[in-house]
Design an enzyme around this catalytic site. Structure first.
Site, PDB file in Angstrom:
ATOM      1  N   ARG A   1       0.686  -1.147  -0.045  1.00 15.39           N
ATOM      2  CA  ARG A   1      -0.107  -0.004   0.113  1.00 15.39           C
ATOM      3  C   ARG A   1       0.776   1.457   0.162  1.00 15.39           C
ATOM      4  O   ARG A   1       0.288   2.298   0.571  1.00 15.39           O
ATOM      5  CB  ARG A   1      -0.729   0.132   1.193  1.00 15.39           C
ATOM      6  CG  ARG A   1      -2.010  -1.283   1.159  1.00 15.39           C
ATOM      7  CD  ARG A   1      -2.745  -1.330   0.021  1.00 15.39           C
ATOM      8  NE  ARG A   1      -3.498  -2.312  -0.325  1.00 15.39           N
ATOM      9  CZ  ARG A   1      -3.106  -3.492  -0.646  1.00 15.39           C
ATOM     10  NH1 ARG A   1      -2.092  -3.247  -1.448  1.00 15.39           N
ATOM     11  NH2 ARG A   1      -3.792  -4.782  -0.758  1.00 15.39           N
TER      12      ARG A   1
ATOM     13  N   SER B   1     -10.833  -1.572   2.935  1.00 15.72           N
ATOM     14  CA  SER B   1     -10.394  -1.897   4.285  1.00 15.72           C
ATOM     15  C   SER B   1      -9.790  -0.622   5.103  1.00 15.72           C
ATOM     16  O   SER B   1      -9.365   0.165   4.493  1.00 15.72           O
ATOM     17  CB  SER B   1      -8.833  -2.863   4.141  1.00 15.72           C
ATOM     18  OG  SER B   1      -9.274  -3.982   3.399  1.00 15.72           O
TER      19      SER B   1
ATOM     20  N   GLU C   1      -5.394   2.335   6.792  1.00 10.37           N
ATOM     21  CA  GLU C   1      -5.086   2.205   5.199  1.00 10.37           C
ATOM     22  C   GLU C   1      -5.625   3.371   4.520  1.00 10.37           C
ATOM     23  O   GLU C   1      -5.126   4.055   3.635  1.00 10.37           O
ATOM     24  CB  GLU C   1      -5.477   0.987   4.626  1.00 10.37           C
ATOM     25  CG  GLU C   1      -5.329   0.806   3.090  1.00 10.37           C
ATOM     26  CD  GLU C   1      -5.605  -0.721   2.514  1.00 10.37           C
ATOM     27  OE1 GLU C   1      -5.282  -1.640   3.376  1.00 10.37           O
ATOM     28  OE2 GLU C   1      -5.932  -0.655   1.614  1.00 10.37           O
TER      29      GLU C   1
HETATM   30  C1  LIG Z   1     -15.637  -1.527  -1.641  1.00 10.10           C
HETATM   31  C2  LIG Z   1     -13.920  -1.115  -1.453  1.00 10.10           C
HETATM   32  C3  LIG Z   1     -13.257  -2.074  -1.935  1.00 10.10           C
HETATM   33  C4  LIG Z   1     -11.755  -2.012  -1.977  1.00 10.10           C
HETATM   34  N1  LIG Z   1     -11.197  -3.070  -2.129  1.00 10.10           N
HETATM   35  C5  LIG Z   1      -9.632  -2.601  -2.197  1.00 10.10           C
HETATM   36  C6  LIG Z   1      -8.866  -3.885  -2.456  1.00 10.10           C
HETATM   37  O1  LIG Z   1      -9.148  -4.812  -2.690  1.00 10.10           O
HETATM   38  N2  LIG Z   1      -7.661  -3.625  -2.732  1.00 10.10           N
HETATM   39  C7  LIG Z   1      -6.963  -2.346  -2.513  1.00 10.10           C
HETATM   40  O2  LIG Z   1      -5.690  -1.928  -2.314  1.00 10.10           O
HETATM   41  N3  LIG Z   1      -7.902  -1.168  -2.260  1.00 10.10           N
HETATM   42  C8  LIG Z   1      -9.106  -1.585  -2.311  1.00 10.10           C
HETATM   43  N4  LIG Z   1      -9.986  -0.519  -1.773  1.00 10.10           N
HETATM   44  C9  LIG Z   1      -9.465   0.832  -1.580  1.00 10.10           C
HETATM   45  C10 LIG Z   1      -9.406   1.756  -2.917  1.00 10.10           C
HETATM   46  O3  LIG Z   1     -10.123   1.546  -3.706  1.00 10.10           O
HETATM   47  C11 LIG Z   1      -8.039   1.664  -3.463  1.00 10.10           C
HETATM   48  O4  LIG Z   1      -6.830   2.072  -2.462  1.00 10.10           O
HETATM   49  C12 LIG Z   1      -7.779   2.547  -4.610  1.00 10.10           C
HETATM   50  O5  LIG Z   1      -6.572   2.202  -5.147  1.00 10.10           O
HETATM   51  C13 LIG Z   1      -7.993   4.161  -4.391  1.00 10.10           C
HETATM   52  O6  LIG Z   1      -8.253   4.855  -5.645  1.00 10.10           O
HETATM   53  P1  LIG Z   1      -8.837   6.212  -5.879  1.00 10.10           P
HETATM   54  O7  LIG Z   1      -8.553   6.628  -7.228  1.00 10.10           O
HETATM   55  O8  LIG Z   1     -10.065   6.095  -5.304  1.00 10.10           O
HETATM   56  O9  LIG Z   1      -7.845   7.230  -4.918  1.00 10.10           O
HETATM   57  P2  LIG Z   1      -8.442   8.354  -3.785  1.00 10.10           P
HETATM   58  O10 LIG Z   1      -8.883   7.573  -2.693  1.00 10.10           O
HETATM   59  O11 LIG Z   1      -8.943   9.160  -4.654  1.00 10.10           O
HETATM   60  O12 LIG Z   1      -6.853   8.569  -3.340  1.00 10.10           O
HETATM   61  C14 LIG Z   1      -6.016   7.794  -2.445  1.00 10.10           C
HETATM   62  C15 LIG Z   1      -4.584   8.413  -2.423  1.00 10.10           C
HETATM   63  O13 LIG Z   1      -4.069   8.688  -3.759  1.00 10.10           O
HETATM   64  C16 LIG Z   1      -3.499   9.850  -4.078  1.00 10.10           C
HETATM   65  N5  LIG Z   1      -4.028   9.950  -5.443  1.00 10.10           N
HETATM   66  C17 LIG Z   1      -5.105   9.667  -6.133  1.00 10.10           C
HETATM   67  N6  LIG Z   1      -4.898   9.770  -7.475  1.00 10.10           N
HETATM   68  C18 LIG Z   1      -3.551  10.183  -7.750  1.00 10.10           C
HETATM   69  C19 LIG Z   1      -2.720  10.501  -8.638  1.00 10.10           C
HETATM   70  N7  LIG Z   1      -3.234  10.426 -10.174  1.00 10.10           N
HETATM   71  N8  LIG Z   1      -1.474  10.965  -8.516  1.00 10.10           N
HETATM   72  C20 LIG Z   1      -1.002  11.057  -7.253  1.00 10.10           C
HETATM   73  N9  LIG Z   1      -1.641  10.705  -6.216  1.00 10.10           N
HETATM   74  C21 LIG Z   1      -2.871  10.271  -6.436  1.00 10.10           C
HETATM   75  C22 LIG Z   1      -4.770  10.752  -3.180  1.00 10.10           C
HETATM   76  O14 LIG Z   1      -4.073  11.765  -3.052  1.00 10.10           O
HETATM   77  C23 LIG Z   1      -4.817   9.960  -1.890  1.00 10.10           C
HETATM   78  O15 LIG Z   1      -3.725  10.161  -1.178  1.00 10.10           O
HETATM   79  C24 LIG Z   1     -11.470  -0.750  -1.810  1.00 10.10           C
HETATM   80  C25 LIG Z   1     -12.392   0.332  -1.616  1.00 10.10           C
HETATM   81  C26 LIG Z   1     -13.619  -0.011  -1.579  1.00 10.10           C
HETATM   82  C27 LIG Z   1     -14.658   1.160  -1.378  1.00 10.10           C
END
Ligand SMILES: Cc1cc2nc3c(=O)[nH]c(=O)nc-3n(C[C@H](O)[C@H](O)[C@H](O)COP(=O)(O)OP(=O)(O)OC[C@H]3O[C@@H](n4cnc5c(N)ncnc54)[C@H](O)[C@@H]3O)c2cc1C
Length: 300
Positions: free
Chosen positions: A173, A223, A293
């Site tokens: 992560r 998570s 996380e």
């Molecule tokens: C139902 C559910 C299930 C999930 N299952 C998983 C799983 O199985 N495995 C897992 O790893 N995660 C899981 N997640 C968590 C999440 O989906 C991941 O961490 C995902 O990668 C976050 O992506 P996001 O675009 O939503 O990022 P955001 O939540 O918008 O941002 C997360 C972080 O990344 C940064 N960020 C976003 N985009 C950029 C960019 N382009 N450049 C630099 N920094 C950036 C943000 O500033 C922040 O610090 C789950 C979430 C939910 C709601």
């Protein structure tokens, strides 16, 4: 000229929102207002960031908000959202390239359509390519670092660069992107030719597992805590007797104790307090430290 007028020299009016509720942009459906919520096209991101730096305006990048707990007091400064404008996906041979705002679920589906395997693990992660690369998202034994080939970034000074898989350095992560404060503009992934039906079967199997085990019927951020070395956060929380533990509208899911869910009307403060109480109870019962996380944004 004030900040808004300077922004209008870079972005169209439609790409700028003021006092935008972050609850509309997080999967928790929680979060106060961001002063500015900007949706730049790819070629305007660097200029937007340069302006924020010049004006001493704090800024952050948001993908799909699926790993965020945003304070009820909101976000002072600028949120730059990439999911709206930067979401193209292209395939050439066994290489798939996507802009940072493309959804991982769409990327995995497109790869499957083209008989390209390697992204099956990502088919149920509701984040963008940028967010997933930043977090080195992973599930069921797969991780972004296994498939990434090159990433187009803006470094912390706003200069463009391209990094390779080695520099990416994906760990549990976290990654070079997270540690350096770079911004992902696009990612390129190297996949392998695989039977389409086989890919679909594997994706369906993972979807079934998720639906059975995870509380997908409620808003959440996945998570809540990282996996402590040698343990599972959800199991520790369950063994501490905290299944269903509730603060206001926030609850430890009874279906999967690793998830905090918004049962309805939860505030960020509810989730934050619940997380602190859960951590304290697990620490006192088992001596294990839980670390979030979920990225906690703004003032608590
Ligand atoms: C139902 C559910 C299930 C999930 N299952 C998983 C799983 O199985 N495995 C897992 O790893 N995660 C899981 N997640 C968590 C999440 O989906 C991941 O961490 C995902 O990668 C976050 O992506 P996001 O675009 O939503 O990022 P955001 O939540 O918008 O941002 C997360 C972080 O990344 C940064 N960020 C976003 N985009 C950029 C960019 N382009 N450049 C630099 N920094 C950036 C943000 O500033 C922040 O610090 C789950 C979430 C939910 C709601």
């Amino acid at each position: 000229m004030d900040f808004k007028e300077k922004l209008l020299k870079i972005l169209p009016e439609s790409g700028i929102k003021e006092n935008e509720p972050m609850s509309l942009h997080t999967t928790f459906r929680i979060g106060g207002k961001a002063d500015y919520f900007l949706m730049p096209e790819a070629d305007k991101v660097a200029e937007t960031i340069k302006l924020c730096k010049q004006e001493n305006m704090p800024y952050m990048i948001v993908g799909n908000g699926s790993n965020l707990l945003v304070s009820d007091k909101g976000i002072r400064g600028v949120v730059i959202a990439l999911e709206k404008q930067m979401n193209s996906i292209e395939i050439k041979g066994n290489i798939i390239r996507a802009q940072a705002g493309a959804m991982l679920i769409g990327l995995a589906a497109k790869a499957a359509e083209s008989s390209l395997g390697g992204l099956e693990f990502a088919s149920g992660i509701p984040g963008t390519v940028g967010g997933a690369l930043t977090m080195n998202a992973g599930a069921y034994g797969g991780e972004m670092k296994q498939v990434v080939k090159r990433i187009g970034i803006l470094d912390k000074d706003g200069n463009s660069d391209i990094i390779d898989a080695e520099k990416y350095d994906g760990q549990y992560r976290t990654s070079y992107i997270m540690k350096s404060g770079a911004i992902v503009l696009w990612g390129e992934f190297e996949l392998e030719k695989k039977d389409k039906e086989k890919i679909r079967e594997e994706m369906d199997e993972l979807k079934k597992k998720r639906t059975e085990k995870q509380p997908l019927e409620y808003p959440s951020a996945g998570s809540t805590f990282k996996r402590p070395e040698g343990y599972f956060a959800g199991k520790l929380i369950m063994d501490a007797g905290l299944a269903g533990y509730t603060v206001g509208g926030a609850q430890v899911s009874e279906k999967h104790c690793g998830f905090v869910i918004n049962k309805g009307g939860a505030t960020a403060e509810d989730v934050y307090t619940l997380m602190q109480n859960v951590s304290a109870e697990v620490k006192s019962k088992f001596g294990v430290e839980l670390s979030p996380e979920v990225r906690i944004i703004g003032e608590f």
